[in-house]
Design a protein around this motif. Structure first.
Motif, PDB file in Angstrom:
ATOM      1  N   ARG A 130     -19.287  50.378  69.964  1.00  0.00           N
ATOM      2  CA  ARG A 130     -19.042  51.385  68.935  1.00  0.00           C
ATOM      3  C   ARG A 130     -17.595  51.352  68.451  1.00  0.00           C
ATOM      4  O   ARG A 130     -17.325  51.312  67.260  1.00  0.00           O
ATOM      5  CB  ARG A 130     -19.397  52.765  69.509  1.00  0.00           C
ATOM      6  N   ARG A 131     -16.665  51.387  69.399  1.00  0.00           N
ATOM      7  CA  ARG A 131     -15.232  51.371  69.087  1.00  0.00           C
ATOM      8  C   ARG A 131     -14.501  50.591  70.170  1.00  0.00           C
ATOM      9  O   ARG A 131     -14.987  50.483  71.299  1.00  0.00           O
ATOM     10  CB  ARG A 131     -14.657  52.799  69.014  1.00  0.00           C
ATOM     11  N   PHE A 148     -10.703  50.612  71.818  1.00  0.00           N
ATOM     12  CA  PHE A 148      -9.349  51.138  71.983  1.00  0.00           C
ATOM     13  C   PHE A 148      -8.570  50.185  72.889  1.00  0.00           C
ATOM     14  O   PHE A 148      -9.125  49.617  73.831  1.00  0.00           O
ATOM     15  CB  PHE A 148      -9.374  52.526  72.623  1.00  0.00           C
ATOM     16  N   THR A 155      -6.074  49.943  67.961  1.00  0.00           N
ATOM     17  CA  THR A 155      -7.511  49.683  67.941  1.00  0.00           C
ATOM     18  C   THR A 155      -7.802  48.285  67.404  1.00  0.00           C
ATOM     19  O   THR A 155      -6.991  47.674  66.714  1.00  0.00           O
ATOM     20  CB  THR A 155      -8.264  50.707  67.085  1.00  0.00           C
ATOM     21  N   GLU A 162     -20.542  60.692  77.548  1.00  0.00           N
ATOM     22  CA  GLU A 162     -19.604  61.369  76.651  1.00  0.00           C
ATOM     23  C   GLU A 162     -18.636  62.236  77.453  1.00  0.00           C
ATOM     24  O   GLU A 162     -19.052  62.965  78.358  1.00  0.00           O
ATOM     25  CB  GLU A 162     -20.345  62.230  75.641  1.00  0.00           C
ATOM     26  N   TYR A 220     -10.068  62.005  71.310  1.00  0.00           N
ATOM     27  CA  TYR A 220     -11.360  61.518  70.828  1.00  0.00           C
ATOM     28  C   TYR A 220     -12.471  61.996  71.757  1.00  0.00           C
ATOM     29  O   TYR A 220     -12.271  62.101  72.967  1.00  0.00           O
ATOM     30  CB  TYR A 220     -11.399  59.986  70.800  1.00  0.00           C
ATOM     31  N   LEU A 262     -15.052  60.584  73.566  1.00  0.00           N
ATOM     32  CA  LEU A 262     -15.440  59.253  74.029  1.00  0.00           C
ATOM     33  C   LEU A 262     -16.928  59.257  74.364  1.00  0.00           C
ATOM     34  O   LEU A 262     -17.435  60.188  74.995  1.00  0.00           O
ATOM     35  CB  LEU A 262     -14.613  58.852  75.243  1.00  0.00           C
ATOM     36  N   ARG A 263     -17.609  58.184  73.945  1.00  0.00           N
ATOM     37  CA  ARG A 263     -19.060  58.119  74.090  1.00  0.00           C
ATOM     38  C   ARG A 263     -19.487  56.727  74.542  1.00  0.00           C
ATOM     39  O   ARG A 263     -18.699  55.779  74.461  1.00  0.00           O
ATOM     40  CB  ARG A 263     -19.736  58.454  72.756  1.00  0.00           C
ATOM     41  N   ASP A 281     -18.069  52.943  73.552  1.00  0.00           N
ATOM     42  CA  ASP A 281     -16.611  52.854  73.423  1.00  0.00           C
ATOM     43  C   ASP A 281     -16.051  51.969  74.527  1.00  0.00           C
ATOM     44  O   ASP A 281     -16.366  52.156  75.709  1.00  0.00           O
ATOM     45  CB  ASP A 281     -15.964  54.243  73.508  1.00  0.00           C
TER      46      ASP A 281
END
Length: 231
Positions: A26-27, A29, A55, A90, A188, A190-191, A194
């Motif tokens: 998803r993301r 970092f 990021t 999460e 954030y 976070l989920r 990530d």
């Protein structure tokens, strides 16, 4: 619902050891200067008060074993081996203990960097995106579930064309995984999906077309990358 004008290329799932399904990203970092010796070689004293982040785009990730072209716009493309953390639950404004419990797993990762552009933009007090968020610059090995790996003093290393360049241990991380998650979760939600790349040890260095990088974290699947000519 309106139809899309065009299809986007899929983002690859990261394989998970022991699972038939992959981990969707998803993301991404990244923690900067999280080993004191690496901060020193970059000309800084490490900040022990709090971590800082940049990021990378999931669209710029590839998996271990890839052959990626030397990127444009740089004459100083560098390797950085890192421990990556994959979130599995999460958390928001969590404690370090809650952050540790929310980890799905861990993997070795490469944060490939246009160092000359990073330093140029840093000198001008501008964002590092041109230096860090480079096409095919986030490289991931398969994920090991958290139940089978706990970060401690494991070796983290990188070989370039068979010669060891980076060689350190995870206990030298200034900001440990639970503290990183707790701190990042103040900014954030976070989920799952990530990823957090936790920083690289000292002795980062440049690559050239034809170079083969082999690297890893003790107890996790190794990672490899071949650099090809500029496309």
């Amino acid at each position: 619902m309106a139809m899309s004008l065009f299809d986007l290329p899929p983002i690859p799932d990261i394989p998970v050891l022991g699972e038939g399904e992959g981990y969707p990203v998803r993301r991404i970092f990244c923690v900067g200067r999280n080993y004191a010796a690496h901060a020193a070689e970059m000309g800084y004293e490490v900040d022990r008060e709090s971590p800082f982040y940049f990021t990378k785009s999931p669209a710029n990730m590839v998996l271990t074993g890839a052959a990626t072209p030397y990127p444009g716009g740089t004459e100083d493309y560098h390797f950085e081996i890192e421990l990556a953390v994959a979130m599995g639950a999460e958390v928001f404004q969590c404690t370090p203990e809650e952050g540790a419990a929310a980890v799905y797993g861990y993997c070795a990762a490469l944060d490939m960097t246009r160092r000359d552009l990073q330093i140029r933009e840093r000198t001008k007090l501008r964002p590092w995106s041109l230096g860090k968020d480079v096409e095919q610059s986030a490289v991931f090995a398969p994920i090991t579930k958290a139940a089978d790996f706990t970060p401690g003093a494991q070796r983290i290393w990188l070989d370039q064309n068979g010669e060891t360049k980076q060689d350190s241990t995870l206990d030298l991380l200034v900001h440990k995984v639970p503290e990183i998650i707790a701190h990042l979760s103040t900014f954030y939600h976070l989920r799952p999906g990530d990823l957090i790349m936790t920083g690289t040890p000292e002795n980062v260095g440049p690559v050239q077309p034809g170079d083969v990088l082999e690297a890893g974290v003790e107890g996790l699947s190794p990672i490899s990358l071949t650099i090809t000519e500029m496309a």
